[in-house]
Design an enzyme around this catalytic site. Structure first.
Site, PDB file in Angstrom:
ATOM      1  N   ILE A  14      27.470  22.204  24.674  1.00  0.00           N
ATOM      2  CA  ILE A  14      28.855  22.440  24.270  1.00  0.00           C
ATOM      3  C   ILE A  14      29.784  21.380  24.862  1.00  0.00           C
ATOM      4  O   ILE A  14      30.613  20.803  24.159  1.00  0.00           O
ATOM      5  CB  ILE A  14      29.319  23.861  24.719  1.00  0.00           C
ATOM      6  N   ASP A  33      29.081  15.818  35.291  1.00  0.00           N
ATOM      7  CA  ASP A  33      27.849  16.609  35.297  1.00  0.00           C
ATOM      8  C   ASP A  33      27.081  16.311  36.585  1.00  0.00           C
ATOM      9  O   ASP A  33      27.117  15.187  37.082  1.00  0.00           O
ATOM     10  CB  ASP A  33      26.990  16.267  34.068  1.00  0.00           C
ATOM     11  N   THR A 130      37.306  34.652  34.222  1.00  0.00           N
ATOM     12  CA  THR A 130      38.429  33.701  34.268  1.00  0.00           C
ATOM     13  C   THR A 130      39.341  34.047  35.453  1.00  0.00           C
ATOM     14  O   THR A 130      39.812  33.159  36.175  1.00  0.00           O
ATOM     15  CB  THR A 130      39.223  33.734  32.946  1.00  0.00           C
ATOM     16  N   VAL A 165      30.201  27.689  18.258  1.00  0.00           N
ATOM     17  CA  VAL A 165      29.516  26.797  17.317  1.00  0.00           C
ATOM     18  C   VAL A 165      28.021  27.079  17.213  1.00  0.00           C
ATOM     19  O   VAL A 165      27.383  27.493  18.177  1.00  0.00           O
ATOM     20  CB  VAL A 165      29.734  25.316  17.713  1.00  0.00           C
ATOM     21  N   LYS A 216      33.815  36.936  22.750  1.00  0.00           N
ATOM     22  CA  LYS A 216      32.604  36.110  22.667  1.00  0.00           C
ATOM     23  C   LYS A 216      31.351  36.981  22.804  1.00  0.00           C
ATOM     24  O   LYS A 216      30.389  36.863  22.027  1.00  0.00           O
ATOM     25  CB  LYS A 216      32.643  35.064  23.786  1.00  0.00           C
ATOM     26  N   ARG A 256      28.620  47.178  -0.027  1.00  0.00           N
ATOM     27  CA  ARG A 256      29.065  47.243   1.379  1.00  0.00           C
ATOM     28  C   ARG A 256      27.903  47.225   2.372  1.00  0.00           C
ATOM     29  O   ARG A 256      28.048  47.636   3.514  1.00  0.00           O
ATOM     30  CB  ARG A 256      29.933  48.509   1.588  1.00  0.00           C
ATOM     31  N   CYS A 270      21.757  32.377  23.577  1.00  0.00           N
ATOM     32  CA  CYS A 270      23.029  33.100  23.431  1.00  0.00           C
ATOM     33  C   CYS A 270      22.817  34.551  23.017  1.00  0.00           C
ATOM     34  O   CYS A 270      23.133  35.469  23.764  1.00  0.00           O
ATOM     35  CB  CYS A 270      23.889  32.393  22.392  1.00  0.00           C
ATOM     36  N   LYS A 336      14.459  28.921  16.015  1.00  0.00           N
ATOM     37  CA  LYS A 336      14.949  29.220  14.663  1.00  0.00           C
ATOM     38  C   LYS A 336      14.634  28.046  13.739  1.00  0.00           C
ATOM     39  O   LYS A 336      14.191  26.995  14.219  1.00  0.00           O
ATOM     40  CB  LYS A 336      16.418  29.608  14.666  1.00  0.00           C
TER      41      LYS A 336
HETATM   42  N1  SAJ Z   1      17.666  35.650  13.760  1.00  0.00           N
HETATM   43  C1  SAJ Z   1      16.901  36.638  13.125  1.00  0.00           C
HETATM   44  N2  SAJ Z   1      17.366  37.182  11.952  1.00  0.00           N
HETATM   45  C2  SAJ Z   1      18.539  36.757  11.397  1.00  0.00           C
HETATM   46  C3  SAJ Z   1      19.313  35.767  12.042  1.00  0.00           C
HETATM   47  C4  SAJ Z   1      18.836  35.222  13.234  1.00  0.00           C
HETATM   48  O1  SAJ Z   1      15.835  37.044  13.612  1.00  0.00           O
HETATM   49  O2  SAJ Z   1      18.879  37.286  10.317  1.00  0.00           O
HETATM   50  C5  SAJ Z   1      17.169  35.066  15.030  1.00  0.00           C
HETATM   51  C6  SAJ Z   1      16.921  33.557  14.954  1.00  0.00           C
HETATM   52  O3  SAJ Z   1      15.660  33.273  14.401  1.00  0.00           O
HETATM   53  C7  SAJ Z   1      17.021  33.171  16.416  1.00  0.00           C
HETATM   54  C8  SAJ Z   1      18.080  34.128  16.955  1.00  0.00           C
HETATM   55  O4  SAJ Z   1      18.181  35.180  16.004  1.00  0.00           O
HETATM   56  O5  SAJ Z   1      15.809  33.413  17.102  1.00  0.00           O
HETATM   57  C9  SAJ Z   1      19.453  33.508  17.180  1.00  0.00           C
HETATM   58  O6  SAJ Z   1      19.773  32.639  16.104  1.00  0.00           O
HETATM   59  P1  SAJ Z   1      21.229  32.624  15.432  1.00  0.00           P
HETATM   60  O7  SAJ Z   1      21.216  31.627  14.330  1.00  0.00           O
HETATM   61  O8  SAJ Z   1      21.646  33.984  15.067  1.00  0.00           O
HETATM   62  O9  SAJ Z   1      22.217  32.197  16.620  1.00  0.00           O
HETATM   63  P2  SAJ Z   1      22.291  31.019  17.716  1.00  0.00           P
HETATM   64  O10 SAJ Z   1      21.755  31.562  18.999  1.00  0.00           O
HETATM   65  O11 SAJ Z   1      21.747  29.743  17.231  1.00  0.00           O
HETATM   66  O12 SAJ Z   1      23.906  30.857  17.814  1.00  0.00           O
HETATM   67  C10 SAJ Z   1      24.715  31.988  18.083  1.00  0.00           C
HETATM   68  C11 SAJ Z   1      25.871  32.040  17.076  1.00  0.00           C
HETATM   69  N3  SAJ Z   1      26.555  33.323  17.162  1.00  0.00           N
HETATM   70  C12 SAJ Z   1      26.780  34.128  16.085  1.00  0.00           C
HETATM   71  O13 SAJ Z   1      26.400  33.818  14.976  1.00  0.00           O
HETATM   72  C13 SAJ Z   1      27.530  35.381  16.306  1.00  0.00           C
HETATM   73  C14 SAJ Z   1      26.846  30.893  17.347  1.00  0.00           C
HETATM   74  O14 SAJ Z   1      27.999  30.982  16.508  1.00  0.00           O
HETATM   75  C15 SAJ Z   1      27.294  30.917  18.827  1.00  0.00           C
HETATM   76  O15 SAJ Z   1      28.206  29.865  19.137  1.00  0.00           O
HETATM   77  C16 SAJ Z   1      26.048  30.748  19.670  1.00  0.00           C
HETATM   78  O16 SAJ Z   1      25.189  31.890  19.424  1.00  0.00           O
HETATM   79  C17 SAJ Z   1      26.487  30.688  21.130  1.00  0.00           C
HETATM   80  O17 SAJ Z   1      26.533  29.568  21.675  1.00  0.00           O
HETATM   81  O18 SAJ Z   1      26.862  31.719  21.691  1.00  0.00           O
END
Ligand code: SAJ
Length: 422
Positions: A14, A33, A130, A165, A216, A256, A270, A336
């Site tokens: 980030i 860093d 914070t 992000v 968050k 819905r 995350c 992922k």
């Molecule tokens: N996953 C599933 N099924 C789904 C979607 C995701 O099993 O339908 C799994 C993915 O394969 C992966 C995990 O969930 O293992 C997380 O992947 P992700 O694409 O949902 O999220 P991250 O960890 O890459 O990023 C998330 C995001 N948060 C949300 O979508 C609410 C991103 O916007 C955040 O900035 C990031 O966490 C963070 O830095 O907190």
């Protein structure tokens, strides 16, 4: 107030793109860093992490003289803290967040803080972090005033502003996403908005720091709970012999209903982590969030059981063979699709566990890496075609684009955790 010099503390996934973004808008950026290697890499105009478009951005801002990295903090108009917030060591049942890196960041910027500075915390943090940061800074610089004691008149402005992000889309989302701005005073919020508006085109919405911290955690917990629902459905459907992928498609035709996709588990740094920051503060109230974590964390072991069962059934059908002669193909290791990040990946956990129990060969296909981590033990990284043509059992773990057009012989055993080949 104008921000000519911005210091970003923590140059990871980030901090580095954020620093480069400010520099691309011709702000003087000092990245800080503790990792000397990362600092040297950045100062050569290169990057130490994988993120599309980031290399060009960093290279341009370093060579044009707007961005430089250092291991020590220097005076600036604004300080943005983007350091990790891991769990405390000790493996307790409910993991507790460790604010040690935030405390270290406070210690590093405190000596160079000046009246009029803005300090923004971006690290994903438990509610109250914070205020804790502000308390540490006040303790270290007693001659300066802070919002917790002097409100609007404080010398130093402090805000929490979480990043949102998506890895793989960071550069675009940093610009486009809306931002939640949690100032410890109205002046802190106003200053933080001015800072972010340097490059953010999304809306900046003001709240207090505690609500911003919780926002968050809520975003990621919401996704975790929704994925847990999909994962639980996949277990139920397996028991009652219903195709979960078709089921979800059908249910999502309701105007819905919007069910997410099951998978081998939830990985990354995350979604699988942040819900614990809520659970550890409110263990009695956070029942659903806690259960969702357990559902998602147990999914990899369920997949391992399925593989063991499949090997047993295969040997029953082929009494002339033994387990040593059964080859398992594992497709995907990343946490992922279409990324190379193997850390905290359920696919890695599954392959490692299968390796511990399976006597025969394990072939791994991961188009995004050149080699596999040694922790996996004796597995062979092979080309897709080789695994498809030689394996007895095919275990799909990640829905990488390369796998989508692959056709597996119908006579072969397939365990498809992402519904790509079914
Ligand atoms: N996953 C599933 N099924 C789904 C979607 C995701 O099993 O339908 C799994 C993915 O394969 C992966 C995990 O969930 O293992 C997380 O992947 P992700 O694409 O949902 O999220 P991250 O960890 O890459 O990023 C998330 C995001 N948060 C949300 O979508 C609410 C991103 O916007 C955040 O900035 C990031 O966490 C963070 O830095 O907190």
């Amino acid at each position: 107030m104008s921000f000519e010099t911005v210091s970003v503390i923590g140059l990871g996934y980030i901090g580095l793109p954020t620093a480069a973004m400010f520099a691309s808008k011709r702000k003087k950026v000092i990245g800080v860093d503790i990792n000397q290697k990362a600092v040297d890499t950045i100062n050569r105009g290169e990057i130490h992490i994988v993120e599309p478009e980031l290399d060009i951005l960093v290279h341009a801002s370093v060579t044009q003289g707007y961005f430089r990295a250092s291991t020590t903090a220097e005076p600036a108009d604004a300080f943005l803290i983007a350091v990790p917030t891991p769990f405390k060591a000790g493996g307790s049942v409910i993991p507790e967040p460790d604010l040690g890196y935030i405390e270290a960041a406070a210690k590093s910027i405190a000596p160079v803080l000046e009246k009029g500075n803005l300090v923004v915390l971006e690290s994903t943090s438990p509610v109250g972090a914070t205020e804790q940061l502000a308390a540490w800074l006040a303790e270290l610089r007693p001659e300066l005033t802070f919002p917790q004691s002097s409100g609007s008149d404080a010398d130093i402005k402090i805000a929490y502003c979480p990043e949102r992000v998506l890895p793989g889309h960071v550069v675009r989302e940093l610009v486009e996403n809306d931002r939640v701005i949690g100032g410890m005073s109205p002046e802190s919020s106003a200053a933080a908005i001015e800072l972010y508006k340097t490059f953010v085109e999304g809306e900046c919405i003001i709240t207090d720091s505690r609500t911003a911290e919780m926002a968050k955690l809520t975003e990621n917990s919401s996704r975790d709970v929704q994925i847990a629902f999909a994962n639980e459905l996949s277990l139920i459907c397996d028991e009652i012999d219903v195709d979960v992928w078709e089921l979800i498609k059908l249910a999502n035709r309701h105007p819905r209903v919007n069910i997410l996709q099951p998978g081998p588990g939830v990985g990354g740094h995350c979604i699988a982590v942040d819900p614990w920051f809520i659970i550890s503060k409110s263990p009695d109230a956070a029942k659903l969030i806690h259960t969702a974590r357990k559902v998602n964390d147990s999914k990899p072991l369920w997949v391992v059981d399925k593989v063991n069962q499949a090997v047993g059934e295969f040997l029953q059908r082929h009494p002339e063979r033994n387990a040593k002669s059964v080859t398992i193909g594992c497709y995907g290791l990343a946490f992922k699709p279409d990324i190379d990040d193997l850390r905290e990946s359920p696919a890695m956990q599954i392959v490692q566990k299968v390796r511990e129990v399976h006597a025969g060969k394990i072939l791994v296909v991961e188009p995004n890496v050149e080699s596999v981590p040694t922790q996996l033990g004796e597995v062979e990284l092979v080309e897709l075609e080789d695994a498809v043509s030689t394996c007895d059992i095919h275990l799909l773990l990640v829905d990488h684009k390369e796998f989508k057009s692959t056709v597996i012989d119908k006579s072969k055993v397939v365990i498809d955790t992402k519904g790509v080949w079914l």
